[in-house]
Design a protein around this motif. Structure first.
Motif, PDB file in Angstrom:
ATOM      1  N   ALA A  61      85.355  -9.036  65.273  1.00  0.00           N
ATOM      2  CA  ALA A  61      85.747  -9.462  63.921  1.00  0.00           C
ATOM      3  C   ALA A  61      85.779 -10.985  63.844  1.00  0.00           C
ATOM      4  O   ALA A  61      85.339 -11.576  62.840  1.00  0.00           O
ATOM      5  CB  ALA A  61      87.100  -8.877  63.548  1.00  0.00           C
ATOM      6  N   ASP A  62      86.269 -11.629  64.892  1.00  0.00           N
ATOM      7  CA  ASP A  62      86.251 -13.099  64.933  1.00  0.00           C
ATOM      8  C   ASP A  62      84.824 -13.631  64.932  1.00  0.00           C
ATOM      9  O   ASP A  62      84.542 -14.669  64.318  1.00  0.00           O
ATOM     10  CB  ASP A  62      86.995 -13.613  66.171  1.00  0.00           C
ATOM     11  CG  ASP A  62      88.504 -13.490  66.044  1.00  0.00           C
ATOM     12  OD1 ASP A  62      89.005 -13.394  64.900  1.00  0.00           O
ATOM     13  OD2 ASP A  62      89.179 -13.479  67.093  1.00  0.00           O
ATOM     14  N   THR A  63      83.928 -12.927  65.597  1.00  0.00           N
ATOM     15  CA  THR A  63      82.518 -13.333  65.620  1.00  0.00           C
ATOM     16  C   THR A  63      81.906 -13.233  64.221  1.00  0.00           C
ATOM     17  O   THR A  63      81.146 -14.106  63.808  1.00  0.00           O
ATOM     18  CB  THR A  63      81.730 -12.456  66.611  1.00  0.00           C
ATOM     19  OG1 THR A  63      82.321 -12.594  67.913  1.00  0.00           O
ATOM     20  CG2 THR A  63      80.271 -12.852  66.679  1.00  0.00           C
ATOM     21  N   VAL A  64      82.239 -12.181  63.491  1.00  0.00           N
ATOM     22  CA  VAL A  64      81.753 -12.039  62.117  1.00  0.00           C
ATOM     23  C   VAL A  64      82.268 -13.203  61.265  1.00  0.00           C
ATOM     24  O   VAL A  64      81.508 -13.836  60.522  1.00  0.00           O
ATOM     25  CB  VAL A  64      82.184 -10.685  61.512  1.00  0.00           C
ATOM     26  CG1 VAL A  64      81.907 -10.631  60.013  1.00  0.00           C
ATOM     27  CG2 VAL A  64      81.485  -9.534  62.217  1.00  0.00           C
ATOM     28  N   HIS A  65      83.556 -13.513  61.392  1.00  0.00           N
ATOM     29  CA  HIS A  65      84.138 -14.614  60.628  1.00  0.00           C
ATOM     30  C   HIS A  65      83.482 -15.940  61.002  1.00  0.00           C
ATOM     31  O   HIS A  65      83.131 -16.744  60.119  1.00  0.00           O
ATOM     32  CB  HIS A  65      85.652 -14.681  60.848  1.00  0.00           C
ATOM     33  CG  HIS A  65      86.289 -15.833  60.159  1.00  0.00           C
ATOM     34  ND1 HIS A  65      86.682 -16.971  60.822  1.00  0.00           N
ATOM     35  CD2 HIS A  65      86.561 -16.045  58.843  1.00  0.00           C
ATOM     36  CE1 HIS A  65      87.179 -17.821  59.961  1.00  0.00           C
ATOM     37  NE2 HIS A  65      87.122 -17.290  58.754  1.00  0.00           N
ATOM     38  N   ALA A  66      83.299 -16.188  62.281  1.00  0.00           N
ATOM     39  CA  ALA A  66      82.687 -17.448  62.732  1.00  0.00           C
ATOM     40  C   ALA A  66      81.257 -17.575  62.205  1.00  0.00           C
ATOM     41  O   ALA A  66      80.826 -18.675  61.805  1.00  0.00           O
ATOM     42  CB  ALA A  66      82.709 -17.533  64.257  1.00  0.00           C
ATOM     43  N   ALA A  67      80.521 -16.482  62.181  1.00  0.00           N
ATOM     44  CA  ALA A  67      79.148 -16.525  61.662  1.00  0.00           C
ATOM     45  C   ALA A  67      79.155 -16.836  60.168  1.00  0.00           C
ATOM     46  O   ALA A  67      78.298 -17.586  59.679  1.00  0.00           O
ATOM     47  CB  ALA A  67      78.438 -15.203  61.931  1.00  0.00           C
TER      48      ALA A  67
ATOM     49  N   LEU B 205      86.151 -16.183  52.638  1.00  0.00           N
ATOM     50  CA  LEU B 205      86.307 -16.646  54.027  1.00  0.00           C
ATOM     51  C   LEU B 205      87.762 -16.531  54.477  1.00  0.00           C
ATOM     52  O   LEU B 205      88.039 -16.112  55.612  1.00  0.00           O
ATOM     53  CB  LEU B 205      85.827 -18.087  54.178  1.00  0.00           C
ATOM     54  CG  LEU B 205      84.336 -18.284  54.331  1.00  0.00           C
ATOM     55  CD1 LEU B 205      83.999 -19.781  54.372  1.00  0.00           C
ATOM     56  CD2 LEU B 205      83.806 -17.596  55.566  1.00  0.00           C
ATOM     57  N   GLY B 206      88.689 -16.909  53.607  1.00  0.00           N
ATOM     58  CA  GLY B 206      90.111 -16.775  53.942  1.00  0.00           C
ATOM     59  C   GLY B 206      90.501 -15.320  54.145  1.00  0.00           C
ATOM     60  O   GLY B 206      91.216 -14.978  55.096  1.00  0.00           O
ATOM     61  N   ALA B 207      90.026 -14.460  53.252  1.00  0.00           N
ATOM     62  CA  ALA B 207      90.330 -13.028  53.372  1.00  0.00           C
ATOM     63  C   ALA B 207      89.682 -12.441  54.624  1.00  0.00           C
ATOM     64  O   ALA B 207      90.268 -11.583  55.289  1.00  0.00           O
ATOM     65  CB  ALA B 207      89.857 -12.287  52.124  1.00  0.00           C
ATOM     66  N   LEU B 208      88.496 -12.908  54.961  1.00  0.00           N
ATOM     67  CA  LEU B 208      87.810 -12.435  56.174  1.00  0.00           C
ATOM     68  C   LEU B 208      88.584 -12.860  57.418  1.00  0.00           C
ATOM     69  O   LEU B 208      88.709 -12.088  58.373  1.00  0.00           O
ATOM     70  CB  LEU B 208      86.377 -12.957  56.213  1.00  0.00           C
ATOM     71  CG  LEU B 208      85.482 -12.487  57.344  1.00  0.00           C
ATOM     72  CD1 LEU B 208      85.406 -10.967  57.407  1.00  0.00           C
ATOM     73  CD2 LEU B 208      84.081 -13.076  57.174  1.00  0.00           C
ATOM     74  N   SER B 209      89.123 -14.057  57.392  1.00  0.00           N
ATOM     75  CA  SER B 209      89.946 -14.519  58.519  1.00  0.00           C
ATOM     76  C   SER B 209      91.190 -13.638  58.677  1.00  0.00           C
ATOM     77  O   SER B 209      91.542 -13.236  59.795  1.00  0.00           O
ATOM     78  CB  SER B 209      90.351 -15.976  58.295  1.00  0.00           C
ATOM     79  OG  SER B 209      91.214 -16.407  59.316  1.00  0.00           O
ATOM     80  N   ARG B 210      91.860 -13.332  57.575  1.00  0.00           N
ATOM     81  CA  ARG B 210      93.043 -12.457  57.641  1.00  0.00           C
ATOM     82  C   ARG B 210      92.664 -11.054  58.104  1.00  0.00           C
ATOM     83  O   ARG B 210      93.382 -10.427  58.888  1.00  0.00           O
ATOM     84  CB  ARG B 210      93.732 -12.410  56.277  1.00  0.00           C
ATOM     85  CG  ARG B 210      94.430 -13.713  55.905  1.00  0.00           C
ATOM     86  CD  ARG B 210      95.244 -13.597  54.629  1.00  0.00           C
ATOM     87  NE  ARG B 210      94.433 -13.277  53.453  1.00  0.00           N
ATOM     88  CZ  ARG B 210      93.738 -14.158  52.749  1.00  0.00           C
ATOM     89  NH1 ARG B 210      93.741 -15.432  53.103  1.00  0.00           N
ATOM     90  NH2 ARG B 210      93.050 -13.773  51.682  1.00  0.00           N
ATOM     91  N   ALA B 211      91.521 -10.564  57.646  1.00  0.00           N
ATOM     92  CA  ALA B 211      91.067  -9.232  58.065  1.00  0.00           C
ATOM     93  C   ALA B 211      90.773  -9.205  59.566  1.00  0.00           C
ATOM     94  O   ALA B 211      91.090  -8.222  60.249  1.00  0.00           O
ATOM     95  CB  ALA B 211      89.827  -8.829  57.272  1.00  0.00           C
TER      96      ALA B 211
END
Length: 188
Positions: free
Chosen positions: A122-128, A100-106
């Motif tokens: 990308a933010d939508t993917v992270h939020a999901a 999740l942390g790496a996804l946020s940075r990505a």
């Protein structure tokens, strides 16, 4: 004398024309070289940006997959009968939280490299992904968690699919659309 004047004037005009051609030729060549260098630089910048975007988009997808693997391990352990307490299974959450942390940075990298709609996707993917992880942190009975997880997983799959579709459009070669438009014109 008229013939002599005519010869002198013709010679003077010939010399003047030669001098003018000698000066304007290099000027035109220099201008053409500058324009060609600018076009080459623009091409290189676009190519580099496209490569940076491709890498940023791929990182989002890689981290999304890492999250899915991590959360699936949590779900399998949670559904198994031997789950007793959160403390016993804290180690299962570590890969999920790291993903999740790496996804946020990505997602942040995508927002930086652009374009803006890709950053939002990308933010939508992270939020999901965060919503799906939150389902397994809530104090609900297992049946409710499974129902909510199904919806959260579906949302994550949809967000990922939209991200991929938009990335394909952004990363498409610039002349691809022109070829398609040209093909349509020819078929008329």
């Amino acid at each position: 004398m008229d013939q002599a004047n005519t010869v002198i004037w013709a010679t003077a005009l010939g010399i003047g024309g030669t001098l003018a051609a000698g000066l304007t030729g290099p000027l035109l060549h220099a201008r053409s070289s500058r324009r060609q260098a600018q076009e080459q630089e623009t091409f290189q910048v676009r190519h580099r940006l496209r490569d940076e975007r491709r890498a940023a988009f791929a990182t989002v997808l890689d981290e999304c997959e890492a999250f899915r693997q991590g959360i699936n391990a949590v779900i399998e352990a949670r559904v198994a009968l031997e789950w007793r307490s959160e403390d016993e299974h804290r180690g299962l959450w570590e890969p999920t939280m790291a993903a999740l942390g790496a996804l946020s940075r990505a997602a942040t990298n995508v927002a930086i490299t652009g374009p803006a709609p890709m950053g939002e996707l990308a933010d939508t993917v992270h939020a999901a992904a965060v919503r799906q992880a939150d389902v397994w942190r809530m104090r609900l009975d297992l049946d409710d968690r499974l129902v909510q997880n199904g919806q959260a997983d579906s949302d994550l799959i949809d967000a990922r699919r939209q991200f991929i579709a938009a990335a394909e459009k952004v990363l498409a070669p610039p002349d691809r659309g022109a070829r398609q438009r040209g093909a349509l014109r020819r078929s008329r």
